[in-house]
Scaffold this active site. Structure first.
Site, PDB file in Angstrom:
ATOM      1  N   ARG A 217      48.987  32.146  32.508  1.00  0.00           N
ATOM      2  CA  ARG A 217      47.606  31.714  32.260  1.00  0.00           C
ATOM      3  C   ARG A 217      47.166  32.289  30.923  1.00  0.00           C
ATOM      4  O   ARG A 217      47.258  33.507  30.716  1.00  0.00           O
ATOM      5  CB  ARG A 217      46.660  32.236  33.354  1.00  0.00           C
ATOM      6  N   GLU A 219      44.219  32.612  29.748  1.00  0.00           N
ATOM      7  CA  GLU A 219      42.820  33.060  29.677  1.00  0.00           C
ATOM      8  C   GLU A 219      42.728  34.451  29.050  1.00  0.00           C
ATOM      9  O   GLU A 219      43.447  35.356  29.457  1.00  0.00           O
ATOM     10  CB  GLU A 219      42.208  33.119  31.078  1.00  0.00           C
ATOM     11  N   ARG A 225      41.598  42.396  37.459  1.00  0.00           N
ATOM     12  CA  ARG A 225      42.355  41.548  38.401  1.00  0.00           C
ATOM     13  C   ARG A 225      43.088  40.383  37.743  1.00  0.00           C
ATOM     14  O   ARG A 225      43.641  39.534  38.431  1.00  0.00           O
ATOM     15  CB  ARG A 225      41.434  41.052  39.518  1.00  0.00           C
ATOM     16  N   HIS A 226      43.071  40.329  36.423  1.00  0.00           N
ATOM     17  CA  HIS A 226      43.773  39.243  35.728  1.00  0.00           C
ATOM     18  C   HIS A 226      44.839  39.782  34.786  1.00  0.00           C
ATOM     19  O   HIS A 226      44.621  40.775  34.106  1.00  0.00           O
ATOM     20  CB  HIS A 226      42.805  38.419  34.870  1.00  0.00           C
ATOM     21  N   GLU A 362      39.624  37.458  45.446  1.00  0.00           N
ATOM     22  CA  GLU A 362      40.349  36.248  45.844  1.00  0.00           C
ATOM     23  C   GLU A 362      41.836  36.510  45.661  1.00  0.00           C
ATOM     24  O   GLU A 362      42.263  36.960  44.603  1.00  0.00           O
ATOM     25  CB  GLU A 362      39.917  35.096  44.929  1.00  0.00           C
ATOM     26  N   SER A 365      44.240  30.435  46.784  1.00  0.00           N
ATOM     27  CA  SER A 365      43.466  29.193  46.794  1.00  0.00           C
ATOM     28  C   SER A 365      44.340  28.145  47.452  1.00  0.00           C
ATOM     29  O   SER A 365      45.547  28.118  47.207  1.00  0.00           O
ATOM     30  CB  SER A 365      43.255  28.701  45.368  1.00  0.00           C
ATOM     31  N   ARG A 413      47.742  41.115  43.234  1.00  0.00           N
ATOM     32  CA  ARG A 413      46.423  41.559  43.714  1.00  0.00           C
ATOM     33  C   ARG A 413      46.522  42.129  45.123  1.00  0.00           C
ATOM     34  O   ARG A 413      45.737  42.989  45.507  1.00  0.00           O
ATOM     35  CB  ARG A 413      45.433  40.389  43.711  1.00  0.00           C
TER      36      ARG A 413
HETATM   37  P1  ATP Z   1      40.280  33.699  39.546  1.00  0.00           P
HETATM   38  O1  ATP Z   1      39.124  32.845  39.973  1.00  0.00           O
HETATM   39  O2  ATP Z   1      40.319  35.056  40.223  1.00  0.00           O
HETATM   40  O3  ATP Z   1      40.462  33.779  38.067  1.00  0.00           O
HETATM   41  P2  ATP Z   1      41.862  31.365  39.944  1.00  0.00           P
HETATM   42  O4  ATP Z   1      40.859  30.600  40.734  1.00  0.00           O
HETATM   43  O5  ATP Z   1      42.111  31.019  38.519  1.00  0.00           O
HETATM   44  O6  ATP Z   1      41.563  32.963  40.084  1.00  0.00           O
HETATM   45  P3  ATP Z   1      44.068  30.136  41.220  1.00  0.00           P
HETATM   46  O7  ATP Z   1      44.376  29.270  40.071  1.00  0.00           O
HETATM   47  O8  ATP Z   1      43.430  29.544  42.388  1.00  0.00           O
HETATM   48  O9  ATP Z   1      43.215  31.385  40.723  1.00  0.00           O
HETATM   49  O10 ATP Z   1      45.398  30.926  41.602  1.00  0.00           O
HETATM   50  C1  ATP Z   1      45.738  31.320  42.913  1.00  0.00           C
HETATM   51  C2  ATP Z   1      45.937  32.822  43.005  1.00  0.00           C
HETATM   52  O11 ATP Z   1      46.784  33.291  41.954  1.00  0.00           O
HETATM   53  C3  ATP Z   1      44.667  33.638  42.818  1.00  0.00           C
HETATM   54  O12 ATP Z   1      43.961  33.727  44.016  1.00  0.00           O
HETATM   55  C4  ATP Z   1      45.217  34.982  42.407  1.00  0.00           C
HETATM   56  O13 ATP Z   1      45.734  35.708  43.487  1.00  0.00           O
HETATM   57  C5  ATP Z   1      46.380  34.583  41.539  1.00  0.00           C
HETATM   58  N1  ATP Z   1      45.970  34.543  40.122  1.00  0.00           N
HETATM   59  C6  ATP Z   1      45.395  33.525  39.458  1.00  0.00           C
HETATM   60  N2  ATP Z   1      45.179  33.836  38.181  1.00  0.00           N
HETATM   61  C7  ATP Z   1      45.638  35.092  38.016  1.00  0.00           C
HETATM   62  C8  ATP Z   1      45.712  35.966  36.903  1.00  0.00           C
HETATM   63  N3  ATP Z   1      45.277  35.601  35.693  1.00  0.00           N
HETATM   64  N4  ATP Z   1      46.247  37.196  37.102  1.00  0.00           N
HETATM   65  C9  ATP Z   1      46.693  37.580  38.314  1.00  0.00           C
HETATM   66  N5  ATP Z   1      46.658  36.789  39.394  1.00  0.00           N
HETATM   67  C10 ATP Z   1      46.146  35.568  39.269  1.00  0.00           C
END
Ligand code: ATP
Length: 439
Positions: A217, A219, A225-226, A362, A365, A413
């Protein structure tokens, strides 16, 4: 002589064994030299008496983190195991032979022999390969390993086939801006943000599939947590009646995985004073219900039907107090904030989707996916996506696929939260964030 593991020594009193490992620390008491040796199975005290001249001479040279091999007699330790937490606390080795296998060329930048390293995150990560030798830090990754192992085991038992899908893609999976673009010979390519399309395709082949793999990702997050590369525990299952089936399956998985970690990682959990609350049933509530609770009980109002990190913490707090559970499913997220492939609810403003929260964040998803070709094309158009850009994906539906759904579960996480680690990066061997590409 064959190598004995330190963990086996309590059963070998009176025998001469060969051990190999790292010197945790050397202590001298007069002419006696004491060395704490560690290997993958544990740690043991060794004593070198002056009578064993050669071994004693070699031992005098030894410092922390030397890698050595010894032969010696396993003896019951005076005082027994009383004052030691280690299972090997009741025995020690009287060394007869000692060889240095490898030694640091220079002084180590950090002392890994202490129980708590007490370093700031950057120092901890800059010196990662050394810091990882510390017992307490190693425990994080033994728990992580148990998470991966037990996830694969329970998924296999539930009839899911393990798959691996490509991480270099010709298009960003779900659109958006959070993808890494890379040079791929003569063309551009993208690093996978999720295995979404491939796992859906394979649910149409194997019915039930799971994948454990890296996801990327782009971002520019600066949160606890990211990270920009993480390991996803994905699952996708066909022939579902509704997204309730998907939640029920994920609930079973979490119950079993948590129980495995609690059972198989007791010593590692203890180092963090971490307790895993047994899970029986994970409470479920609509996102709109959660928002009501936030408003009424915490005085927090969200401007839209969505929840932020603070709201997730509060809801978990509320669920813990009212249901004594560390998990909660929030359901029925609005169509506008869910991907185009999400199955709409009877009220089409909402989707048959969920997030799973754990101890304030979270972790997953998921939901039911649209499986009808025409409905999917219409949904793409509603989301302002061009169906022509999704030809291969749409082929899955053009040729027919059963109703299906699944989840994306983040692995790191989970461990972060179980152990109460300040940052997700502590639960990753070599984390990648906006600023960090090394080590
Ligand atoms: P958040 O809203 O916390 O940024 P997201 O909605 O982008 O997460 P999803 O795309 O739904 O996350 O990804 C499913 C799962 O993958 C998340 O619940 C999380 O456990 C994990 N995840 C997503 N993005 C990240 C990240 N940048 N770093 C670590 N774990 C991640």
């Amino acid at each position: 002589m064959e190598r004995t593991m330190i963990g086996e020594t309590p059963g070998l009193i009176g025998q001469v064994v060969k051990l190999q490992g790292w010197v945790n620390i050397r202590r001298d008491h007069g002419k006696l030299i004491f060395i704490d040796l560690r290997d993958r199975s544990g740690k043991i005290q060794m004593v070198i008496i002056p009578d064993k001249e050669e071994a004693h001479k070699a031992a005098k040279e030894i410092r922390g983190e030397y890698i050595i091999e010894v032969e010696g007699l396993v003896k019951a330790r005076p005082g027994g195991a009383k004052n030691e937490k280690l299972p090997t606390g009741g025995v020690e080795i009287e060394v007869e032979k000692l060889n240095i296998i490898s030694k640091p060329e220079v002084e180590l930048p950090i002392d890994v022999s202490t129980e708590d390293l007490n370093l700031n995150l950057d120092t901890l990560l800059d010196n990662r390969t050394i810091a990882l030798r510390n017992d307490k830090i190693k425990s994080i990754f033994r728990i992580y390993s148990e998470l991966l192992r037990s996830y694969a085991e329970v998924m296999n038992q539930a009839g899911f086939t393990e798959i691996k899908t490509p991480k270099i893609l010709n298009a960003a999976t779900e659109g958006g801006a959070n993808f890494f673009k890379i040079k791929y010979f003569e063309q551009d390519a993208f690093l996978a943000q999720s295995p979404q399309f491939y796992k859906q395709a394979m649910a149409g082949v194997f019915e039930r599939v799971f994948e454990i793999g890296p996801l990327f990702r782009a971002e520019p997050h600066f949160t606890t947590r990211h990270v920009n590369e993480f390991i996803g525990l994905d699952g996708e299952m066909a022939f579902v009646d509704s997204f309730e089936d998907v939640m029920a399956q994920l609930e079973k998985i979490m119950i079993l995985v948590m129980a495995s970690i609690a059972k198989n990682c007791q010593a590692d959990l203890e180092k963090y004073e971490a307790q895993i609350l047994p899970v029986e049933k994970i409470p479920r509530m609509k996102l709109t219900e959660a928002l009501d609770i936030l408003d009424k009980e915490y005085g927090k109002k969200m401007e839209e039907v969505d929840i932020d990190a603070e709201g997730e913490r509060m809801i978990c707090d509320w669920v813990k107090k009212n249901h004594n559970c560390d998990f909660v499913f929030l359901t029925h997220y609005p169509t506008s904030i869910r991907p185009f492939y999400s199955m709409p609810s009877a009220d089409p403003q909402y989707t048959e989707t969920f997030d799973l929260l754990f101890m304030g964040v979270e972790i997953a998803s998921g939901g039911q996916r649209i499986h009808d070709y025409n409905q999917l094309v219409a949904s793409m158009q509603k989301h302002k996506l061009n169906p022509e850009d999704f030809k291969h994906y749409l082929d899955i539906f053009k040729y027919g696929i059963p109703p299906h759904g699944g989840w994306g579960l983040g692995s790191e996480r989970i461990v972060q939260k179980i152990l109460g680690l300040g940052s997700i990066k502590e639960a990753i061997l070599f984390p990648r964030d906006v600023k960090r590409l090394t080590p």
